[in-house]
Design a protein around this motif. Structure first.
Motif, short mmCIF file in Angstrom:
data_model
loop_
_atom_site.label_atom_id
_atom_site.label_comp_id
_atom_site.label_asym_id
_atom_site.label_seq_id
_atom_site.Cartn_x
_atom_site.Cartn_y
_atom_site.Cartn_z
N PHE A 707 -30.82 66.93 -60.84
CA PHE A 707 -31.27 66.10 -59.72
C PHE A 707 -30.74 66.66 -58.40
CE2 PHE A 707 -31.02 62.93 -63.28
CZ PHE A 707 -32.40 62.89 -63.49
N THR A 727 -25.79 68.63 -45.82
CA THR A 727 -26.00 67.34 -45.16
C THR A 727 -24.68 66.85 -44.58
OG1 THR A 727 -25.54 66.17 -47.20
CG2 THR A 727 -27.84 66.70 -46.75
N THR A 728 -24.77 65.92 -43.65
CA THR A 728 -23.56 65.39 -43.01
C THR A 728 -22.63 64.74 -44.02
OG1 THR A 728 -24.66 65.05 -40.91
CG2 THR A 728 -22.74 63.66 -41.35
N GLY A 729 -23.19 63.91 -44.88
CA GLY A 729 -22.35 63.19 -45.84
C GLY A 729 -21.96 64.04 -47.03
N ARG A 733 -18.44 67.12 -50.71
CA ARG A 733 -18.87 67.19 -52.12
C ARG A 733 -19.38 68.57 -52.48
NH1 ARG A 733 -21.26 62.19 -51.22
NH2 ARG A 733 -23.28 63.18 -50.87
N ILE A 858 -35.11 63.92 -46.25
CA ILE A 858 -33.69 63.66 -46.04
C ILE A 858 -33.12 63.35 -47.42
CG2 ILE A 858 -31.99 62.10 -45.04
CD1 ILE A 858 -33.14 63.10 -42.66
N VAL A 859 -32.20 64.19 -47.85
CA VAL A 859 -31.56 63.94 -49.14
C VAL A 859 -30.76 62.64 -49.02
CG1 VAL A 859 -29.82 64.76 -50.77
CG2 VAL A 859 -31.47 66.36 -49.80
N GLY A 860 -30.96 61.74 -49.94
CA GLY A 860 -30.27 60.46 -49.87
C GLY A 860 -31.17 59.35 -49.33
N GLN A 861 -32.27 59.75 -48.68
CA GLN A 861 -33.22 58.75 -48.22
C GLN A 861 -34.55 58.91 -48.98
OE1 GLN A 861 -33.71 58.23 -44.00
NE2 GLN A 861 -35.65 57.19 -44.22
N ASP A 864 -32.90 60.10 -54.23
CA ASP A 864 -31.85 59.11 -54.48
C ASP A 864 -30.99 59.45 -55.68
OD1 ASP A 864 -33.40 58.59 -56.65
OD2 ASP A 864 -33.88 56.53 -56.11
N GLY A 865 -30.86 60.71 -56.00
CA GLY A 865 -30.00 61.04 -57.14
C GLY A 865 -30.73 60.98 -58.46
N THR A 866 -32.03 60.63 -58.42
CA THR A 866 -32.82 60.65 -59.65
C THR A 866 -34.06 61.51 -59.45
OG1 THR A 866 -34.17 58.74 -59.04
CG2 THR A 866 -32.12 58.27 -60.16
#
Lengths: 994, 99, 417
Positions: A707, A727-729, A733, A858-861, A864-866
């Motif tokens: 993913f 990405t910023t966040g 990680r 946008i990764v995360g928008q 979503d991890g799936t």
């Protein structure tokens, strides 16, 4: 001064009166008093009401274990706290206190009606009723129970006080400044070890403070105490008073809460109220002493009934006689000394009632000398007096038969049920306890931490044995520290040695069913409740405790656990250890939330990361949004503009001429070394081998589960150097993940990873005039060979820079990286140079709109991890020829290659309305609930460039549904939307080529 | 808060400097494509979750930033030993009998 | 079983409560059962109850290494809600909510299910997007959940700080009104009493040392501290200890067990009318019937069976509470404790059959198992009785970790940008 205060007696300052308020009335006490001692000195015993039956209660103890005398305390606005133990709160000028859990007033409380219905409110009664009708639970029963429950009132205002925290490292931490702890400290300090001695009281001394007649090492106890403390100070021992060891954690990590201002008349303006000390000690000595047990008999909760040792403390420490003619009820020798001291101070002891037939002759002789009647082999079967004890009912016991009662008038009843070692902190360490049948108590057994237990905590009694044990514990501790020490002889004269027996409920001639013999005073748990719990099948102490709430009051069972256990064990006809002991949990005494939070409040709750350009944004009216730990400029409204207008203007200006954006929060990682390209090939889905130095590429990072985890543009600066953006966040990680693989899976790769997020300030310029604006400011770039997706090291506005030509807007775009210290200079230089082009600063919201118009995710928008690369329409970013990369294997799992996965598409509503982000999509809008949902809207914006809203969505099989109409049922009606490409604006990319 | 010995720094330091990184000695397969779905699942998800001695990884994230391995008793949370990444699983029975 | 009612309470009060009988007997194991359930928490006891009540299977034993209800059932912060994102989760938790709604009456034991409303705070744009997605999905799934502005959130929960100056200002909230709390011990006791009344044996203080399988690989029983107990079927519902138990049957699990801490304040008069959760600052809080503020923490970072956690995490948890509810800094912490939660890779439960014939598992609830109790127990009983998945628990298979059909609520709330 009240007749209960003995002039010149005790450790209070008789020359320093302090007035305070209790329930609206002003009282006078002395410097050094607690609220409880001052009230007792004024003849006030009634201090509170109990939890369930609202029975009138006085203080039972003189310390932090107090279950009854809980009061509200306040010092002006925002400085109110409920449930303060009156036995702990020191008097200060202007202290305002109030009793709790009563209405309309303490001496007449309507809630006491519960006491009449006592038989109904048996243990666990609420589990058996309040179930009919069902709807009444939420609306009637529960609100009623809740308003009856609780003790004090919560604070309702913000707290103006500060709280602090510190670390402390030491060789030896000694918990408890009584005789054992001081003895330990004396021998340990001589060894040169760093020693910290802490005590919860305002002064060191522990039990010595209540027993001044004892002689130690040839000196009166208090003189020896002074000498010893002077010696400890001289030896550099850190003495910490008003400091409670609240919890004992892994590897000798001990939390201490130091109370700094609650006792001060006028705290310094900048002083924190409390400080949490996080102590790491090589060795710990636990010298926490022992707690006296109440006796369990009908009426044992009446105001005026208190522990004998506490009465002794009130007398000797505070100079307060708790009564003119107290009676004593005991099964332990120690209470005789309380009686003797009070008699010697002028009280007339009504009687000493001893449950034991045989009492040491020297005690009975000493009683006789004072004219005190000793009633051996007697029991107490009741008390009288509404708001204060007036008499106690006493019966002889012969061969288990309870004889005829006599009433003994008294104005206080001093009880002693023996003593329980205080092993709370030891229990926090999961150290095991062993039942000692001789003393009917638990003693410390197997230790799990580097600690010693000393003194009364090991079941020892008398100052001589305790001091000797303290010396030995100190020696053991320093030996464990590989230091040497010498034993120290601390001879004791006039010692008050003693023993006792232990009881369940005291024998009675009355119906046991009618007795209100309290075990947990605050929670109103009686012996009968405990026996009922056992009758109902509660066989472990943990069940009994939870069913009756015994031990769950704010004293956390300090008064009630052992009595509760003895009674439960008796009811089960088992030995106490077979019934178990409930685990003591931190904190040792209730500890304010503020002390735990410490500095983690307000803007220091969590750090806020800001970019070098943040001051400009702030000065220019930016509205900020928090993104991960950063604050980012969200939009830059002009006067009169709302968010919608500002964002639309920022978007239009960027597409029309040039916009400028602070992209400094993007994560940046430098991947360097001979094997850098191989490393990149393994980490990212994309192929990197053929990417020429000076060029960049969009990179996609998966988790090993296939993913999408992160993305960003990656520039190759040379054959062995990549500039990775994340990405910023995701920055931390991604770096962690890279380091993990590099260090543990591929240590053979010769690669270095460096986080450079904070080193670079990044300014994005986008728009048709971006190139014209930038060109004159740049030196060192060959513009003929600097197409879209290029990178160069050069200078911009005279500043050393890494210049990327890339676009997250679809316009000609650049990202200028300069060393962070130059970030603001670069920004202002570009703003200045951009004036002829009406350069427009834009925020994250416009950035989101501009990228969505181009279908950039946008990764995360939008993921979503799936979401896999295929789902997101990013197959093109996968290096098909690569044998492996992180996550590749997972992409061929059965459900990942299955049909019908949700895929990213564009959506345009048929009526031109804007969809809500998160809105769910269905194929059949007329189906009943629950509906079959096929996807949801991930992004949705008004597009100024297109003149209508746009949306992105993930939809099952979306890539094969182009042009189909789907439905979005909203509360106000169903929207219809057509599935489109995600690229809404300039689909052929003409604008990039400008 | 645990105390953890970093085998690279050779210092025993508080847990706040470290990040837990899951079970140790789960090597990424050399050729994942050769694995069955079940074998790949085992690598991805199946964990010993030992009650007792647990071999696990930590990263000295606010120190030297190195990943290393540890054997820890998950019942007491006590560390038995820490060792460098890449070193094989220590034989703890030998260590215990030597004590 | 004595029927509980206001009348029986009154009658017993008049006779000094001498006639109450034990709520469940302390059973010794028989040689053989149709079903043995390992783990006497709410889930295990509930499954036994539904096996007996709905499937007529009463020759059932629930075995625990300690006292019933002594694990996570008695250690959690009792939050009950069903506003999950994915259809699979929403169905399962909403099924549980339906059962919660009538559980006191069903069990004749007041579990004090209090529909106080659970409010989840949004602190940034990403939270808002994520909550809106939940609300829309919940609406179409028939699960109640609605958006509140920050002013509405403040009105619903007056102690809430909605100042824009907060480090993480409140931007709004999602509210599920049907959600709330229940009295955790009563759930275990109520199920135990009701199951025992239908003939289920509850065997406490009897550690299961291994699961035994026959020559054909099927389960034949369990080895325990009290000897071998033959069983046709075994269901493992052992929370943090599931890995260890399943390992003895040769089934390795995708689970890791972490410490989870919680705490309560001293009791005060009613001040906090609902449940509030904030995933961004990690604050979870409600007020118990007794008046204590009940506060949940996050998990510690390392796996552990110690039921202890560290001080730093508690400091952060309390700080988060004080950040969102600054009026509570002068409240005092009364007690904190730890539990062991079993976490799967996708943070959703595993509930149903296993590769071993006759062996069933119910685990992986992470930090959210209490709210599922009746739903998990009810569907597990179905699966054990019929040896087939219940439509509601069917997606929660072990196989999903092989095929990739994960139910990843946590990832769905992923934070990036």
């Amino acid at each position: 001064m009240s007749r209960y205060r003995i002039p010149g007696h005790g450790r209070v300052d008789h020359g320093a009166p302090v007035s305070f308020i209790f329930d609206g009335k002003t009282y006078q006490g002395l410097r050094g008093d607690t609220v409880a001692s001052a009230l007792l000195a004024n003849g006030v015993h009634l201090m509170g009401r109990s939890f369930k039956y609202h029975r009138p209660r006085g203080t039972v103890t003189a310390g932090s274990e107090e279950p009854n005398a809980l009061i509200g305390t306040s010092r002006g606005p925002g400085r109110f706290e409920p449930n303060t133990r009156a036995t702990v709160q020191e008097l200060r000028k202007g202290l305002v206190t109030e009793s709790q859990n009563k209405w309309p007033r303490l001496s007449f409380d309507i809630g006491a009606i519960n006491d009449r219905a006592y038989m109904l409110f048996s243990a666990g009664f609420y589990y058996k009723t309040f179930m009919w009708p069902k709807s009444f639970w939420d609306k009637v029963y529960e609100p009623f129970i809740r308003s009856a429950a609780g003790l004090g009132k919560s604070p309702t205002e913000n707290d103006p006080d500060r709280y602090a925290a510190r670390y402390l490292h030491t060789d030896l931490l000694i918990v408890g400044g009584g005789p054992a702890g001081i003895a330990s400290a004396l021998v340990a300090a001589k060894s040169g070890a760093r020693v910290v001695l802490v005590d919860e009281n305002p002064e060191m001394g522990g039990a010595l403070l209540s027993d001044p007649s004892v002689m130690i090492d040839g000196a009166p106890a208090w003189e020896w105490l002074d000498t010893s403390l002077t010696e400890l100070r001289a030896a550099g021992v850190r003495l910490m008073t008003r400091t409670t060891a609240i919890g004992y954690y892994h590897q000798n990590f001990v939390g201490l809460c130091e109370r700094l201002t609650d006792h001060l008349d006028t705290p310094p303006a900048d002083a924190p109220r409390e400080r949490m000390w996080r102590v790491r000690a090589d060795q710990v000595v636990l010298a926490q002493g022992a707690l006296e047990k109440p006796l369990v008999f009908d009426g044992n909760d009446r105001p005026g009934v208190m522990l004998a040792g506490s009465a002794q403390t009130y007398l000797n420490r505070y100079g307060v006689r708790v009564g003119d003619n107290p009676a004593v009820l005991t099964c332990h020798d120690s209470a005789y000394h309380a009686a003797f001291d009070l008699a010697d101070a002028g009280s007339r002891i009504a009687a000493i009632i001893d449950t034991r037939r045989d009492v040491r002759p020297d005690l009975t002789d000493a009683a006789a000398q004072r004219g005190i009647r000793v009633m051996q082999g007697h029991t107490a079967t009741g008390t009288k007096g509404r708001l204060r004890i007036k008499s106690v009912r006493v019966n002889p016991v012969q061969d288990d038969a309870v004889g005829k009662p006599v009433e003994i008038a008294c104005d206080a009843l001093l009880m002693s049920g023996g003593w329980t070692p205080s092993l709370h902190l030891f229990s926090h360490t999961k150290g095991s306890l062993a039942w000692d049948a001789d003393s009917n108590t638990f003693l410390p057994d197997r230790r799990t931490e580097a600690c010693q237990i000393a003194g009364a905590g090991r079941g020892l009694w008398g100052f001589g044995p305790v001091l000797e044990d303290g010396v030995n514990a100190g020696l053991a501790a320093i030996e464990a520290l590989s230091r040497s020490g010498n034993p120290r002889d601390l001879p004791v004269q006039n010692d008050r040695l003693g023993t006792g027996v232990s009881h369940t409920e005291l024998p009675t001639d009355l119906s046991a069913g009618k007795a209100k013999a309290f075990v947990d005073f605050q929670n109103d748990v009686t012996a009968k409740d405990l026996r009922l719990a056992v009758r109902e099948g509660m066989r472990s102490i943990e069940h009994v405790k939870r069913y009756t709430t015994n031990g769950m009051a704010t004293d956390q069972g300090k008064m009630s656990n052992i009595n509760g256990l003895m009674i439960a064990a008796d009811a089960l006809a088992k030995q106490p250890p077979q019934v178990g002991l409930t685990t003591f949990r931190p904190p040792y005494t209730p500890t304010s939330f503020g002390a735990f939070a410490g500095y983690l409040r307000g803007q220091t709750f969590q750090l806020t990361r800001t970019t070098p350009i943040d001051p400009w944004a702030e000065a220019n009216g930016a509205v900020f949004e928090p993104v991960a730990q950063w604050r980012r400029g969200w939009y830059f409204p002009k006067p009169g503009e709302d968010m919608h207008a500002a964002v639309a203007r920022e978007c239009r200006a960027t597409r029309a001429s040039v916009g400028i954006f602070d992209a400094s929060t993007l994560g940046k990682i430098e991947v360097a070394g001979p094997d850098a390209v191989e490393f990149m090939n393994r980490m990212y889905t994309n192929p990197w081998t053929k990417l020429a130095p000076g060029r960049c590429r969009y990179g996609l990072l998966l988790g090993e589960d296939g993913f999408i985890r992160d993305d960003g543009v990656i520039g190759r600066l040379s054959s062995d150097l990549f500039h990775v953006t994340t990405t910023t966040g995701g920055a931390a990680r991604v770096l962690n993940m890279m380091e993990d693989y590099l260090q543990t899976e591929w240590p053979d790769l010769n690669v270095w990873l460096t986080s450079t997020t904070e080193q670079w300030a990044t300014v994005a310029l986008n728009g048709p005039n971006a190139l014209a604006l930038l060109k004159p400011l740049v030196e060192g770039v060959d513009w003929d060979d600097f197409p879209h997706m290029s990178v160069a090291e050069c200078s911009v506005a005279g500043l050393p820079a890494r210049l990327f030509r890339l676009s997250f807007t679809g316009e000609v775009g650049f990202e200028v990286n300069v060393p962070a210290r130059h970030g603001l200079a670069l920004w202002t230089a570009l703003i200045e140079a951009g004036k002829p082009y009406d350069i427009c600063p834009y925020g994250t919201e416009a950035m989101h709109v501009l990228r969505a118009e181009k279908g950039y995710i946008i990764v995360g928008q939008d993921t979503d991890g799936t979401v896999t690369p295929q789902d997101a329409g990013l197959d093109w970013a996968i290096g098909k020829a690569k044998p492996d990369f992180v996550g590749k294997r997972s992409l061929s799992r059965p459900d990942i290659v299955a049909k019908g996965r949700k895929q990213l598409v564009g959506l345009l509503t048929e009526d031109g309305s804007k969809l809500e982000e998160g809105a769910q999509i269905v194929l059949d809008p007329n189906q009943p609930l629950p509906m079959k949902m096929v996807g949801h809207v991930t992004s949705s914006y008004d597009s100024a460039a297109l003149g209508h809203p746009i949306a992105m969505a993930v939809i099952e099989g979306g890539h094969d549904r182009m042009g189909e109409v789907v439905h979005i049922p909203m509360p106000d009606g169903v929207r219809r939307a057509r599935i489109t490409s995600t690229v809404f604006y300039d689909p052929t990319g003409e604008r990039l080529k400008a | 808060m645990l105390l953890i010995h970093c085998p690279y720094c050779d210092e025993t330091l508080p847990e706040l400097e470290f990040a837990y990184a899951g079970e140790a000695h789960i090597a990424r397969p050399v050729d994942p494509s050769a694995l069955s779905d079940e074998e790949w699942r085992d690598f991805l998800f199946i964990r010993t979750n030992a009650r007792g001695t647990h071999f696990e990884r930590w990263r000295h994230i606010h120190g030297c930033a190195r990943f290393f391995n540890a054997a820890r008793d998950t019942v007491t949370d006590r560390f038995l030993v820490t060792y460098k990444a890449g070193e094989s699983r220590p034989d703890l029975t030998v260590k215990e009998s030597a004590e | 079983m004595t029927h509980f009612s206001a009348m029986s309470l009154l009658k017993n009060a008049l006779t000094g409560h001498k006639n109450w009988r034990e709520q469940w007997p302390d059973s010794q194991p028989k040689a053989e059962y149709d079903v043995v359930i390992v783990g006497a928490g709410g889930h295990g006891l509930g499954a036994a109850y539904y096996l007996a009540k709905e499937h007529g299977i009463t020759n059932v034993a629930v075995i625990d290494k300690g006292w019933l209800g002594g694990g996570n059932t008695g250690r959690n912060t009792t939050i009950i809600r069903s506003n999950y994102l994915y259809d699979e989760s929403a169905r399962l938790f909403d099924h549980a909510l339906d059962l919660w709604d009538n559980l006191s009456q069903e069990l004749n034991y007041n579990v004090m299910y209090s529909k106080r409303g659970v409010m989840m705070l949004a602190h940034n744009v990403h939270d808002v997007q994520s909550f809106q997605r939940h609300i829309h999905a919940n609406r179409l799934n028939g699960v109640d959940n609605r958006w509140l502005t920050k002013e509405e959130a403040k009105a619903f929960c007056p102690p809430l700080n909605i100042s824009p100056d907060a480090r993480y200002p409140v931007m709004g909230a999602a509210l599920q009104m049907r959600a709330g709390t229940a009295r955790h011990d009563a759930v275990a006791w109520g199920y135990a009493r009701a199951a025992a009344a239908r003939g289920v044996d509850i065997i406490q203080n009897c550690p299961v040392t291994s699961i035994r399988r026959g020559p054909d690989g099927a389960v034949i029983g369990v080895e325990t501290a009290k000897g071998f107990i033959r069983a046709k079927k075994v269901a493992v519902s052992a929370a943090g200890h599931t890995s260890v138990v399943m390992d003895t049957a040769g089934v390795r699990m995708p689970l890791e067990s972490y410490p989870l801490q919680a705490l309560v304040s001293e009791p005060v008069k009613p001040i906090f009318p609902c449940v509030v959760m904030s995933n961004t600052v990690h604050a979870y809080i409600s007020q118990s019937d007794k008046g204590e503020l009940v506060i949940g923490s996050g998990t510690d970072q390392y796996t552990s069976y110690s039921q202890r956690g560290g001080l730093p995490l508690i400091e952060h948890t309390v700080a988060a509470i004080c950040e969102v509810f600054p009026i509570f800094t002068r409240m005092r912490m009364l007690r904190k404790w730890g539990g062991i939660v079993d976490v799967t890779p996708d943070r959703s439960a595993i509930l149903g059959k296993t590769p071993v014939k006759g062996l069933y598992v119910n685990c992986g609830w992470g930090t959210g198992g209490f709210k599922a109790t009746p739903g998990a127990a009810h569907t597990l009983a179905w699966t054990v009785a019929k040896d087939e998945p219940h439509p509601i628990n069917a997606p929660f298979t072990l196989e999903r970790f092989t095929t990739g059909r994960l139910i990843d609520e946590a990832a769905a709330a992923a934070v990036a940008h």
